[in-house]
Design a protein around this motif. Structure first.
Motif, mmCIF file in Angstrom:
data_model
loop_
_atom_site.group_PDB
_atom_site.id
_atom_site.type_symbol
_atom_site.label_atom_id
_atom_site.label_comp_id
_atom_site.label_asym_id
_atom_site.label_seq_id
_atom_site.Cartn_x
_atom_site.Cartn_y
_atom_site.Cartn_z
ATOM 1 N N GLY A 187 35.933 -11.850 1.163
ATOM 2 C CA GLY A 187 34.651 -12.289 1.695
ATOM 3 C C GLY A 187 34.759 -13.483 2.605
ATOM 4 O O GLY A 187 35.852 -13.882 3.014
ATOM 5 N N TRP A 188 33.595 -14.041 2.895
ATOM 6 C CA TRP A 188 33.481 -15.136 3.857
ATOM 7 C C TRP A 188 32.607 -16.250 3.294
ATOM 8 O O TRP A 188 31.547 -15.985 2.702
ATOM 9 C CB TRP A 188 32.861 -14.629 5.157
ATOM 10 C CG TRP A 188 33.709 -13.633 5.857
ATOM 11 C CD1 TRP A 188 33.677 -12.271 5.728
ATOM 12 C CD2 TRP A 188 34.754 -13.905 6.802
ATOM 13 N NE1 TRP A 188 34.625 -11.688 6.529
ATOM 14 C CE2 TRP A 188 35.299 -12.678 7.202
ATOM 15 C CE3 TRP A 188 35.274 -15.078 7.356
ATOM 16 C CZ2 TRP A 188 36.336 -12.580 8.124
ATOM 17 C CZ3 TRP A 188 36.300 -14.990 8.269
ATOM 18 C CH2 TRP A 188 36.823 -13.755 8.649
ATOM 19 N N THR A 204 28.805 -4.846 -2.040
ATOM 20 C CA THR A 204 28.771 -6.040 -1.197
ATOM 21 C C THR A 204 27.678 -6.985 -1.668
ATOM 22 O O THR A 204 26.677 -6.566 -2.247
ATOM 23 C CB THR A 204 28.517 -5.674 0.270
ATOM 24 O OG1 THR A 204 27.259 -5.006 0.377
ATOM 25 C CG2 THR A 204 29.606 -4.771 0.804
ATOM 26 N N ILE A 264 25.535 -10.460 -0.068
ATOM 27 C CA ILE A 264 25.246 -11.187 1.157
ATOM 28 C C ILE A 264 24.193 -12.235 0.830
ATOM 29 O O ILE A 264 23.238 -11.976 0.086
ATOM 30 C CB ILE A 264 24.775 -10.213 2.272
ATOM 31 C CG1 ILE A 264 24.905 -10.843 3.635
ATOM 32 C CG2 ILE A 264 23.382 -9.721 2.014
ATOM 33 C CD1 ILE A 264 26.236 -10.696 4.245
ATOM 34 N N VAL A 316 28.953 -7.527 5.954
ATOM 35 C CA VAL A 316 30.349 -7.674 5.559
ATOM 36 C C VAL A 316 30.881 -6.295 5.194
ATOM 37 O O VAL A 316 30.190 -5.507 4.544
ATOM 38 C CB VAL A 316 30.494 -8.665 4.380
ATOM 39 C CG1 VAL A 316 29.747 -8.217 3.160
ATOM 40 C CG2 VAL A 316 31.962 -8.923 4.074
ATOM 41 N N SER A 317 32.099 -6.015 5.635
ATOM 42 C CA SER A 317 32.713 -4.718 5.352
ATOM 43 C C SER A 317 34.216 -4.896 5.215
ATOM 44 O O SER A 317 34.765 -5.936 5.562
ATOM 45 C CB SER A 317 32.391 -3.717 6.454
ATOM 46 O OG SER A 317 32.915 -4.151 7.692
ATOM 47 N N LYS A 318 34.868 -3.858 4.700
ATOM 48 C CA LYS A 318 36.299 -3.950 4.428
ATOM 49 C C LYS A 318 37.005 -2.666 4.814
ATOM 50 O O LYS A 318 36.489 -1.574 4.605
ATOM 51 C CB LYS A 318 36.523 -4.237 2.937
ATOM 52 C CG LYS A 318 37.965 -4.352 2.514
ATOM 53 C CD LYS A 318 38.074 -4.538 1.002
ATOM 54 C CE LYS A 318 39.525 -4.505 0.544
ATOM 55 N NZ LYS A 318 39.641 -4.572 -0.927
ATOM 56 N N VAL A 350 39.006 -7.673 6.002
ATOM 57 C CA VAL A 350 37.571 -7.812 5.812
ATOM 58 C C VAL A 350 36.946 -8.285 7.123
ATOM 59 O O VAL A 350 37.559 -9.055 7.875
ATOM 60 C CB VAL A 350 37.251 -8.791 4.652
ATOM 61 C CG1 VAL A 350 37.731 -10.207 4.955
ATOM 62 C CG2 VAL A 350 35.770 -8.773 4.314
ATOM 63 N N LEU A 356 33.245 -9.568 9.237
ATOM 64 C CA LEU A 356 31.896 -10.120 9.163
ATOM 65 C C LEU A 356 31.252 -9.895 10.521
ATOM 66 O O LEU A 356 31.620 -10.534 11.500
ATOM 67 C CB LEU A 356 31.909 -11.602 8.807
ATOM 68 C CG LEU A 356 30.538 -12.236 8.649
ATOM 69 C CD1 LEU A 356 29.806 -11.657 7.432
ATOM 70 C CD2 LEU A 356 30.650 -13.760 8.503
ATOM 71 N N TYR A 367 33.903 -20.883 9.548
ATOM 72 C CA TYR A 367 33.858 -19.737 8.652
ATOM 73 C C TYR A 367 35.248 -19.509 8.051
ATOM 74 O O TYR A 367 36.243 -19.442 8.780
ATOM 75 C CB TYR A 367 33.381 -18.494 9.396
ATOM 76 C CG TYR A 367 31.901 -18.514 9.661
ATOM 77 C CD1 TYR A 367 31.338 -19.408 10.563
ATOM 78 C CD2 TYR A 367 31.040 -17.653 8.979
ATOM 79 C CE1 TYR A 367 29.970 -19.460 10.792
ATOM 80 C CE2 TYR A 367 29.661 -17.680 9.202
ATOM 81 C CZ TYR A 367 29.141 -18.586 10.103
ATOM 82 O OH TYR A 367 27.779 -18.615 10.314
ATOM 83 N N CYS A 395 37.711 -17.233 5.462
ATOM 84 C CA CYS A 395 37.966 -16.018 4.706
ATOM 85 C C CYS A 395 38.437 -16.402 3.297
ATOM 86 O O CYS A 395 39.202 -17.362 3.131
ATOM 87 C CB CYS A 395 39.057 -15.220 5.420
ATOM 88 S SG CYS A 395 39.589 -13.730 4.586
#
Length: 121
Positions: free
Chosen positions: A35-36, A57, A59, A69-71, A78, A80, A93, A95
């Protein structure tokens, strides 16, 4: 050890878009979260969004509807996607990955080096 490489930050005008990516490499046995987070000047680091085990997910409310957000599981990467950016989204930002390097090990949190996102006209 697990290494994280981030990319995609920069300067954008309000209403614009940016896409951040973070790739995990090294001795990765398993990943339970990617994630972020972000940290604005004078503020604490906060969660932006994450992909957890099972593909679910999360958020944060302040970016819901604007950020996704995706992977990519195959590449341990990952993303954003940030749309409709606002000046208040300006921050560094980071990770964040929870991973193990061998079977039976407790997951360890790893951090990227951070990438600056500046939203300004």
């Amino acid at each position: 050890q697990v290494q994280l490489v981030e990319s995609g930050g920069g300067v954008v005008q309000p209403g614009g878009s940016l896409r951040l990516s973070c790739a995990a490499s090294g001795t990765v046995f398993s990943i339970n979260v990617m994630g972020w987070y972000r940290q604005a000047p004078g503020k604490e680091r906060e969660l932006v969004g994450a992909v957890i085990t099972g593909g679910n997910t999360v958020i944060t409310e302040t970016v819901k509807g604007r950020f996704t957000v995706s992977k990519d599981h195959a590449r341990n990467t990952v993303f954003l996607q940030m749309n409709s950016l606002r000046p208040e989204d300006t921050a560094v930002y980071y990770c964040n990955v929870g991973a193990t390097t061998r079977q039976g090990e407790d997951a360890v949190a790893y951090w990227g080096q951070g990438t600056q996102v500046t939203v300004s006209s």
